[in-house]
Write an enzyme that holds these catalytic residues in place. Sequence first.
Site, mmCIF file in Angstrom:
data_model
loop_
_atom_site.group_PDB
_atom_site.id
_atom_site.type_symbol
_atom_site.label_atom_id
_atom_site.label_comp_id
_atom_site.label_asym_id
_atom_site.label_seq_id
_atom_site.Cartn_x
_atom_site.Cartn_y
_atom_site.Cartn_z
ATOM 1 N N ASP A 39 0.837 -1.205 0.000
ATOM 2 C CA ASP A 39 0.000 0.000 0.000
ATOM 3 C C ASP A 39 0.875 1.259 0.000
ATOM 4 O O ASP A 39 0.372 2.378 -0.132
ATOM 5 C CB ASP A 39 -1.009 -0.008 1.155
ATOM 6 C CG ASP A 39 -0.349 -0.027 2.522
ATOM 7 O OD1 ASP A 39 0.896 -0.085 2.596
ATOM 8 O OD2 ASP A 39 -1.092 0.020 3.529
ATOM 9 N N SER A 40 2.200 1.087 0.092
ATOM 10 C CA SER A 40 3.121 2.213 -0.092
ATOM 11 C C SER A 40 2.977 2.807 -1.492
ATOM 12 O O SER A 40 3.457 3.906 -1.759
ATOM 13 C CB SER A 40 4.567 1.768 0.139
ATOM 14 O OG SER A 40 4.852 0.619 -0.626
ATOM 15 N N ASP A 61 -0.935 -6.343 -0.509
ATOM 16 C CA ASP A 61 -1.235 -5.697 0.769
ATOM 17 C C ASP A 61 -2.745 -5.518 0.912
ATOM 18 O O ASP A 61 -3.409 -5.117 -0.044
ATOM 19 C CB ASP A 61 -0.589 -4.313 0.788
ATOM 20 C CG ASP A 61 0.226 -4.068 2.041
ATOM 21 O OD1 ASP A 61 0.091 -4.857 3.005
ATOM 22 O OD2 ASP A 61 0.996 -3.094 2.057
ATOM 23 N N LYS A 108 -0.959 -9.557 2.769
ATOM 24 C CA LYS A 108 -0.305 -9.060 3.985
ATOM 25 C C LYS A 108 -1.260 -8.114 4.676
ATOM 26 O O LYS A 108 -1.976 -7.361 4.006
ATOM 27 C CB LYS A 108 0.992 -8.325 3.642
ATOM 28 C CG LYS A 108 1.643 -7.660 4.852
ATOM 29 C CD LYS A 108 3.004 -7.095 4.548
ATOM 30 C CE LYS A 108 2.995 -5.718 3.958
ATOM 31 N NZ LYS A 108 2.327 -4.683 4.807
ATOM 32 N N GLU A 112 -1.572 -5.442 8.302
ATOM 33 C CA GLU A 112 -0.874 -4.808 9.424
ATOM 34 C C GLU A 112 -1.572 -5.138 10.737
ATOM 35 O O GLU A 112 -2.807 -5.185 10.803
ATOM 36 C CB GLU A 112 -0.860 -3.277 9.246
ATOM 37 C CG GLU A 112 0.052 -2.810 8.136
ATOM 38 C CD GLU A 112 0.172 -1.286 8.074
ATOM 39 O OE1 GLU A 112 -0.220 -0.596 9.049
ATOM 40 O OE2 GLU A 112 0.657 -0.794 7.048
ATOM 41 N N GLU A 117 8.794 -3.986 10.976
ATOM 42 C CA GLU A 117 9.137 -2.662 10.426
ATOM 43 C C GLU A 117 9.493 -1.696 11.555
ATOM 44 O O GLU A 117 8.745 -1.565 12.545
ATOM 45 C CB GLU A 117 7.973 -2.093 9.606
ATOM 46 C CG GLU A 117 8.294 -0.697 9.065
ATOM 47 C CD GLU A 117 7.324 -0.171 8.015
ATOM 48 O OE1 GLU A 117 6.355 -0.873 7.674
ATOM 49 O OE2 GLU A 117 7.547 0.968 7.556
#
Length: 307
Positions: free
Chosen positions: A62-63, A101, A131, A133, A200
Amino acid sequence: MSSRPIQSSDGPVEVPVPAKVTVPKLLARKGKQPPITCITAYDFPSARLVDEAGFDVLLVGDSMANVVLGHASTLKITLEQIISATRAVRRAADRPLVVADMPYGSFHLGVHDTVRNAIRLVREGGAHAVKLEGGASRAHLVAALVEADVPVMGHVGLLPQAVHVRGGFRVAGRTREGAERLLADALALEEAGAFAVVLEGVPAPVAAGITRRLRVPTIGIGAGPDCDGQILVFHDVVGLNFGPVPRFAKRFGAVADEMRRALGAFRDEVRNGTFPGEEHGYSMGESLAEGWEAEAPQPWAEPGDEA
Ligand code: KIV
């Protein structure tokens, strides 16, 4: 081993395509050398280059919200945008495990919604895994996804999607209590069935301790050298980043400089009439060659204008 052509500076060459990376193969890399190599990519050309370079894991992160779309945070990106990017990436990348993501909002409305969205990433985007978070509080979601046959990569530590809750992009695990919470989070994700956990923004010794305790691989970003693998954002690596570059990122190239040079050269050749040359054009059919007036009158020209 199959092969495919790539463009080298000497022209096209056939290079072998090594066997595909799978979840079981990644699990077997736990604690082994060389470390697992991971990087993000969001479109066909970047994914093709990542594949050619032989990376193990390609994350459609999502970056993309920051480095491709120019947003200040990752919160703006939608599931549809990640699905579309994942499709492009899958068309380009044969070897790496492609992880999509789960964007903000796609796993926050309950288990059913989370599983449905992850299945869309797999079915419509072609992702091999997803993925998400968060730590222990997300373990029940990870378990539900694994139950639905969607492999999951966890992500703990600095959580960009929690930017407002945490009041910024905060390094995690700097205190004993924080480090123990981080370890508990990572263990909860492993217990729920995650096949790997991204660490991270974590102090290196804390990441090393978590890596020793986990049976699944850890993938570090700003987490020191002792994780089982490393990941960085594509644009940071190649030097195509216009925003602030995080402390943990290392620039290995200067692609923006080369792009500036190429764009300036194109602009100049248009302006001075060098481009397009004859070799870039097409010949007319014979029937048209006679009688076509390139020097036709210009009804739009002001009297006295140069032809
Ligand atoms: O979106 C992303 O690029 C990521 C990596 C930083 C792990 O989540």
